[in-house]
Scaffold this motif. Structure first.
Motif, mmCIF file in Angstrom:
data_model
loop_
_atom_site.group_PDB
_atom_site.id
_atom_site.type_symbol
_atom_site.label_atom_id
_atom_site.label_comp_id
_atom_site.label_asym_id
_atom_site.label_seq_id
_atom_site.Cartn_x
_atom_site.Cartn_y
_atom_site.Cartn_z
ATOM 1 N N UNK A 55 0.861 -0.959 0.044
ATOM 2 C CA UNK A 55 -0.085 0.180 0.433
ATOM 3 C C UNK A 55 0.713 1.202 -0.442
ATOM 4 N N UNK A 56 0.677 2.119 -1.012
ATOM 5 C CA UNK A 56 0.939 3.674 -1.202
ATOM 6 C C UNK A 56 0.616 4.379 -1.037
ATOM 7 N N UNK A 57 0.739 4.887 0.616
ATOM 8 C CA UNK A 57 0.093 6.404 0.861
ATOM 9 C C UNK A 57 -0.115 7.622 -0.100
ATOM 10 N N UNK A 58 -1.002 8.050 -0.241
ATOM 11 C CA UNK A 58 -1.298 9.165 -0.775
ATOM 12 C C UNK A 58 -2.393 10.495 -0.265
ATOM 13 N N UNK A 59 -2.652 9.725 0.647
ATOM 14 C CA UNK A 59 -3.418 11.470 1.433
ATOM 15 C C UNK A 59 -3.840 10.578 3.038
ATOM 16 N N UNK A 60 -3.607 11.460 3.691
ATOM 17 C CA UNK A 60 -4.061 10.834 5.702
ATOM 18 C C UNK A 60 -5.476 12.175 5.446
ATOM 19 N N UNK A 75 -7.164 7.113 5.397
ATOM 20 C CA UNK A 75 -6.242 6.965 4.789
ATOM 21 C C UNK A 75 -6.269 6.505 2.901
ATOM 22 N N UNK A 76 -6.116 7.099 1.846
ATOM 23 C CA UNK A 76 -6.326 7.463 0.831
ATOM 24 C C UNK A 76 -5.372 6.419 0.019
ATOM 25 N N UNK A 91 -9.198 3.431 3.464
ATOM 26 C CA UNK A 91 -9.315 2.674 4.446
ATOM 27 C C UNK A 91 -9.742 3.862 5.559
ATOM 28 N N UNK A 92 -10.259 3.124 7.254
ATOM 29 C CA UNK A 92 -10.280 4.358 8.657
ATOM 30 C C UNK A 92 -9.440 3.062 9.384
ATOM 31 N N UNK A 93 -8.381 3.880 10.306
ATOM 32 C CA UNK A 93 -7.600 3.263 11.425
ATOM 33 C C UNK A 93 -7.542 3.800 12.264
ATOM 34 N N UNK A 94 -7.303 3.389 13.803
ATOM 35 C CA UNK A 94 -6.941 3.929 15.078
ATOM 36 C C UNK A 94 -5.343 3.925 14.978
#
Length: 128
Positions: A55-60, A75-76, A91-94
């Protein structure tokens, strides 16, 4: 007025009924909070059966919610399965402060697993 044997037998009904209603209300509140925050993890069995990916993070984005003092982020991601074409997912994550720091500091690639039955469900391993 004397109580009949039948009325004494039903004395347990009110406390038990109130307990059942209280447990149901508590369960509903937990369910509602869980669905409003939107965090959904794969089970161990789904992880074992899932497809490995990166997974590559595009935006947070901070959702202004928290779970157990961990901030919930949306997180996109760009998902690259080892056996298929790349696609985007959110995804949504804590995340705890260390995980959030890694994402914020530019660590953009993370190991992940895709649910074999639903590719929109992705489990990201933020601490690996």
């Amino acid at each position: 007025m004397a109580r009949t044997p039948r009325s004494r037998d039903l004395g347990w009904l009110v406390p038990v009924g109130l307990t059942v209603v209280a447990c149901g209300c508590t369960g509903f509140i937990f369910w509602l909070v869980h669905h409003l925050i939107g965090i959904e993890h794969l089970s161990d069995e789904q992880i074992d059966a899932g497809r490995p990916c990166t997974a590559t993070v595009l935006s947070v984005a901070d959702t202004s919610n928290s779970v157990n003092e961990n901030t919930v982020y949306e997180v996109k991601l760009r998902i690259r399965p080892t056996d298929g074409a790349a696609y985007e997912a959110t995804v949504r994550d804590a995340l705890n402060s260390v995980e959030a720091g890694r994402v914020g500091a530019g660590t953009t690639e993370f190991r992940c697993v895709i649910d074999k039955d639903d590719p929109s469900r992705v489990e990201v391993f933020w601490s690996d």
